[in-house]
Design a protein around this motif. Structure first.
Motif, PDB file in Angstrom:
ATOM      1  N   ALA A 193       0.808  -1.220   0.000  1.00  0.00           N
ATOM      2  CA  ALA A 193       0.000   0.000   0.000  1.00  0.00           C
ATOM      3  C   ALA A 193       0.840   1.268   0.000  1.00  0.00           C
ATOM      4  CB  ALA A 193      -0.926   0.002   1.219  1.00  0.00           C
ATOM      5  N   ALA A 194       2.091   1.165   0.415  1.00  0.00           N
ATOM      6  CA  ALA A 194       2.947   2.351   0.508  1.00  0.00           C
ATOM      7  C   ALA A 194       3.375   2.841  -0.871  1.00  0.00           C
ATOM      8  CB  ALA A 194       4.173   2.026   1.346  1.00  0.00           C
ATOM      9  N   ASP A 195       3.569   4.140  -0.984  1.00  0.00           N
ATOM     10  CA  ASP A 195       4.018   4.739  -2.240  1.00  0.00           C
ATOM     11  C   ASP A 195       5.522   4.585  -2.430  1.00  0.00           C
ATOM     12  OD1 ASP A 195       1.423   6.164  -3.020  1.00  0.00           O
ATOM     13  OD2 ASP A 195       1.757   6.914  -0.997  1.00  0.00           O
ATOM     14  N   GLU A 196       6.248   4.588  -1.304  1.00  0.00           N
ATOM     15  CA  GLU A 196       7.709   4.492  -1.359  1.00  0.00           C
ATOM     16  C   GLU A 196       8.210   3.589  -0.238  1.00  0.00           C
ATOM     17  OE1 GLU A 196       9.924   8.310  -2.258  1.00  0.00           O
ATOM     18  OE2 GLU A 196       8.035   9.095  -1.438  1.00  0.00           O
ATOM     19  N   LYS A 197       9.363   2.970  -0.459  1.00  0.00           N
ATOM     20  CA  LYS A 197      10.010   2.145   0.561  1.00  0.00           C
ATOM     21  C   LYS A 197      11.503   2.449   0.554  1.00  0.00           C
ATOM     22  CE  LYS A 197       8.256  -1.735  -1.193  1.00  0.00           C
ATOM     23  NZ  LYS A 197       7.126  -1.318  -2.007  1.00  0.00           N
ATOM     24  N   ASP A 198      12.058   2.667   1.732  1.00  0.00           N
ATOM     25  CA  ASP A 198      13.487   2.971   1.868  1.00  0.00           C
ATOM     26  C   ASP A 198      14.313   1.689   1.951  1.00  0.00           C
ATOM     27  OD1 ASP A 198      12.747   5.586   1.860  1.00  0.00           O
ATOM     28  OD2 ASP A 198      13.350   6.012   3.923  1.00  0.00           O
ATOM     29  N   GLY A 199      14.056   0.755   1.068  1.00  0.00           N
ATOM     30  CA  GLY A 199      14.798  -0.495   1.074  1.00  0.00           C
ATOM     31  C   GLY A 199      13.980  -1.611   0.491  1.00  0.00           C
ATOM     32  N   ASP A 200      14.634  -2.750   0.274  1.00  0.00           N
ATOM     33  CA  ASP A 200      13.974  -3.952  -0.237  1.00  0.00           C
ATOM     34  C   ASP A 200      13.601  -4.813   0.961  1.00  0.00           C
ATOM     35  OD1 ASP A 200      13.018  -5.933  -1.864  1.00  0.00           O
ATOM     36  OD2 ASP A 200      14.982  -6.758  -2.366  1.00  0.00           O
ATOM     37  N   PHE A 201      12.477  -4.474   1.590  1.00  0.00           N
ATOM     38  CA  PHE A 201      12.105  -5.113   2.840  1.00  0.00           C
ATOM     39  C   PHE A 201      11.472  -6.484   2.612  1.00  0.00           C
ATOM     40  CE2 PHE A 201      11.598  -0.480   3.827  1.00  0.00           C
ATOM     41  CZ  PHE A 201      12.701  -0.385   4.660  1.00  0.00           C
ATOM     42  N   PRO A 202      11.708  -7.445   3.507  1.00  0.00           N
ATOM     43  CA  PRO A 202      11.028  -8.739   3.414  1.00  0.00           C
ATOM     44  C   PRO A 202       9.552  -8.574   3.734  1.00  0.00           C
ATOM     45  CG  PRO A 202      12.197  -8.588   5.488  1.00  0.00           C
ATOM     46  CD  PRO A 202      12.575  -7.359   4.692  1.00  0.00           C
ATOM     47  N   GLN A 203       8.721  -9.475   3.222  1.00  0.00           N
ATOM     48  CA  GLN A 203       7.285  -9.407   3.492  1.00  0.00           C
ATOM     49  C   GLN A 203       6.979  -9.630   4.971  1.00  0.00           C
ATOM     50  OE1 GLN A 203       4.570  -9.010   1.257  1.00  0.00           O
ATOM     51  NE2 GLN A 203       6.090  -8.398  -0.236  1.00  0.00           N
ATOM     52  N   LYS A 204       7.688 -10.550   5.571  1.00  0.00           N
ATOM     53  CA  LYS A 204       7.329 -11.013   6.905  1.00  0.00           C
ATOM     54  C   LYS A 204       7.829 -10.090   8.011  1.00  0.00           C
ATOM     55  CE  LYS A 204       7.432 -15.258   9.652  1.00  0.00           C
ATOM     56  NZ  LYS A 204       7.813 -16.681   9.629  1.00  0.00           N
ATOM     57  N   LEU A 205       6.970  -9.889   9.009  1.00  0.00           N
ATOM     58  CA  LEU A 205       7.376  -9.299  10.277  1.00  0.00           C
ATOM     59  C   LEU A 205       7.544 -10.437  11.274  1.00  0.00           C
ATOM     60  CD1 LEU A 205       5.135  -6.179  11.083  1.00  0.00           C
ATOM     61  CD2 LEU A 205       7.577  -6.192  10.584  1.00  0.00           C
ATOM     62  N   LYS A 206       8.667 -10.487  11.975  1.00  0.00           N
ATOM     63  CA  LYS A 206       8.834 -11.459  13.043  1.00  0.00           C
ATOM     64  C   LYS A 206       7.869 -11.129  14.172  1.00  0.00           C
ATOM     65  CE  LYS A 206      13.779 -11.874  12.085  1.00  0.00           C
ATOM     66  NZ  LYS A 206      15.149 -11.578  12.598  1.00  0.00           N
ATOM     67  N   THR A 207       7.633 -12.093  15.057  1.00  0.00           N
ATOM     68  CA  THR A 207       6.777 -11.799  16.209  1.00  0.00           C
ATOM     69  C   THR A 207       7.396 -10.671  17.036  1.00  0.00           C
ATOM     70  OG1 THR A 207       7.877 -13.583  17.430  1.00  0.00           O
ATOM     71  CG2 THR A 207       5.754 -14.091  16.394  1.00  0.00           C
ATOM     72  N   ALA A 208       6.543  -9.755  17.462  1.00  0.00           N
ATOM     73  CA  ALA A 208       6.940  -8.581  18.266  1.00  0.00           C
ATOM     74  C   ALA A 208       7.950  -7.696  17.539  1.00  0.00           C
ATOM     75  CB  ALA A 208       7.471  -8.999  19.626  1.00  0.00           C
ATOM     76  N   ALA A 209       7.932  -7.735  16.212  1.00  0.00           N
ATOM     77  CA  ALA A 209       8.754  -6.821  15.410  1.00  0.00           C
ATOM     78  C   ALA A 209       7.833  -5.774  14.787  1.00  0.00           C
ATOM     79  CB  ALA A 209       9.511  -7.576  14.328  1.00  0.00           C
ATOM     80  N   TYR A 210       8.420  -4.660  14.375  1.00  0.00           N
ATOM     81  CA  TYR A 210       7.607  -3.565  13.870  1.00  0.00           C
ATOM     82  C   TYR A 210       8.244  -2.899  12.653  1.00  0.00           C
ATOM     83  CZ  TYR A 210      10.846  -0.439  16.414  1.00  0.00           C
ATOM     84  OH  TYR A 210      11.956   0.225  16.867  1.00  0.00           O
ATOM     85  N   GLY A 211       7.399  -2.184  11.932  1.00  0.00           N
ATOM     86  CA  GLY A 211       7.841  -1.329  10.840  1.00  0.00           C
ATOM     87  C   GLY A 211       7.389   0.093  11.105  1.00  0.00           C
ATOM     88  N   VAL A 212       8.010   1.027  10.422  1.00  0.00           N
ATOM     89  CA  VAL A 212       7.665   2.439  10.583  1.00  0.00           C
ATOM     90  C   VAL A 212       7.285   3.001   9.214  1.00  0.00           C
ATOM     91  CG1 VAL A 212       8.435   4.714  11.351  1.00  0.00           C
ATOM     92  CG2 VAL A 212       9.311   2.648  12.483  1.00  0.00           C
ATOM     93  N   VAL A 213       6.088   3.565   9.148  1.00  0.00           N
ATOM     94  CA  VAL A 213       5.574   4.154   7.918  1.00  0.00           C
ATOM     95  C   VAL A 213       5.333   5.639   8.161  1.00  0.00           C
ATOM     96  CG1 VAL A 213       3.731   4.104   6.192  1.00  0.00           C
ATOM     97  CG2 VAL A 213       4.463   1.971   7.298  1.00  0.00           C
ATOM     98  N   ARG A 214       5.925   6.475   7.342  1.00  0.00           N
ATOM     99  CA  ARG A 214       5.758   7.926   7.457  1.00  0.00           C
ATOM    100  C   ARG A 214       4.592   8.348   6.560  1.00  0.00           C
ATOM    101  NH1 ARG A 214      11.236   9.841   8.452  1.00  0.00           N
ATOM    102  NH2 ARG A 214      10.623   8.913  10.440  1.00  0.00           N
ATOM    103  N   ILE A 215       3.581   8.959   7.185  1.00  0.00           N
ATOM    104  CA  ILE A 215       2.360   9.337   6.465  1.00  0.00           C
ATOM    105  C   ILE A 215       2.440  10.784   6.027  1.00  0.00           C
ATOM    106  CG2 ILE A 215      -0.156   9.396   6.544  1.00  0.00           C
ATOM    107  CD1 ILE A 215       1.016   6.621   7.044  1.00  0.00           C
ATOM    108  N   GLY A 216       2.258  11.022   4.733  1.00  0.00           N
ATOM    109  CA  GLY A 216       2.270  12.371   4.193  1.00  0.00           C
ATOM    110  C   GLY A 216       0.941  13.074   4.383  1.00  0.00           C
ATOM    111  N   PRO A 217       0.866  14.384   4.064  1.00  0.00           N
ATOM    112  CA  PRO A 217      -0.342  15.180   4.292  1.00  0.00           C
ATOM    113  C   PRO A 217      -1.576  14.634   3.588  1.00  0.00           C
ATOM    114  CG  PRO A 217       1.525  16.595   3.789  1.00  0.00           C
ATOM    115  CD  PRO A 217       1.982  15.198   3.558  1.00  0.00           C
ATOM    116  N   GLY A 218      -1.407  14.058   2.393  1.00  0.00           N
ATOM    117  CA  GLY A 218      -2.563  13.541   1.663  1.00  0.00           C
ATOM    118  C   GLY A 218      -2.797  12.065   1.827  1.00  0.00           C
ATOM    119  N   GLY A 219      -2.075  11.419   2.734  1.00  0.00           N
ATOM    120  CA  GLY A 219      -2.232   9.988   2.941  1.00  0.00           C
ATOM    121  C   GLY A 219      -1.190   9.157   2.224  1.00  0.00           C
ATOM    122  N   GLY A 220      -0.291   9.814   1.485  1.00  0.00           N
ATOM    123  CA  GLY A 220       0.815   9.079   0.883  1.00  0.00           C
ATOM    124  C   GLY A 220       1.690   8.483   1.971  1.00  0.00           C
ATOM    125  N   ALA A 221       2.297   7.342   1.694  1.00  0.00           N
ATOM    126  CA  ALA A 221       3.028   6.631   2.735  1.00  0.00           C
ATOM    127  C   ALA A 221       4.393   6.179   2.236  1.00  0.00           C
ATOM    128  CB  ALA A 221       2.226   5.422   3.199  1.00  0.00           C
TER     129      ALA A 221
END
Length: 201
Positions: free
Chosen positions: A164-192
């Motif tokens: 769903a994100a417009d941009e990614k700062d890397g080639d991230f794996p699909q999976k999140l490990k248990t108790a792991a997190y990602g950070v998404v920066r939300i722009g003024p119009g909902g861009g991510a």
């Protein structure tokens, strides 16, 4: 621009337990190690982000318990808001089954395709387009508001935030490990823009 922290819940199984395919139809609480994970990531999030302006969680025992434990590390946490769109997918005929039975039914290649590219195996109740759209709507809902914001969900749903994100700062794996997190920066119009993924500290 608010930061959205997308956190996967902690473990639902401990070492020696029979590991099951846990989806929306298998409402398990955190295991002992899962509670320890949630406490640890709560402390790490408090140190990195301070307090959250809003906290959302899927209405499952494991996600709500993770959210409560993260709140315990905050000085003045907001009330947890239930968010249905964060609820885990349903694994259809594989729901609640041991992993070896799941692999026997769908095959290792199908499971690898799910882990690597979020391609659902046959029979799983998952609509990639709808889940991607739900994340975009969630980003828009948060746009222009205060941050940071926490969303506690499960692995099957979290991966579609990447799509769903417009941009990614890397080639991230699909999976999140248990108790792991990602950070998404939300722009003024909902861009991510995904700025981090699969972190635990």
């Amino acid at each position: 621009m608010p930061d959205l922290v997308i956190l996967r819940h902690g473990n639902t199984f401990d070492k020696g337990d029979a590991v099951l395919r846990v989806g929306a139809g298998t409402d398990l609480p955190l295991s002992g190690s899962g509670r320890e994970q949630a406490d640890a990531v709560g402390r790490a999030l408090a140190e990195r982000f301070g307090g959250f302006s809003r906290i959302f969680a899927a209405p499952l025992k494991r996600t709500m318990e993770t959210a409560r434990r993260v709140c315990a590390a905050q000085d003045a946490p907001p009330a947890i808001e239930t968010e249905e769109s964060l609820t885990e997918i349903h694994y259809g005929p594989d729901e609640g089954k041991p992993e070896e039975e799941v692999v026997a039914r769908i095959g290792a290649d199908a499971l690898a395709a799910w882990e690597e590219s979020a391609a659902p195996p046959p029979g799983w109740r998952v609509d990639p387009a709808a889940l991607t759209g739900s994340w975009r709507a969630f980003f828009e809902k948060l746009a222009g508001g205060p941050g940071p914001v926490l969303a506690v969900t499960s692995n099957g749903v979290a991966r579609f935030a990447l799509a769903a994100a417009d941009e990614k700062d890397g080639d991230f794996p699909q999976k999140l490990k248990t108790a792991a997190y990602g950070v998404v920066r939300i722009g003024p119009g909902g861009g991510a823009r995904v700025v981090a993924w699969n972190l635990r500290n």
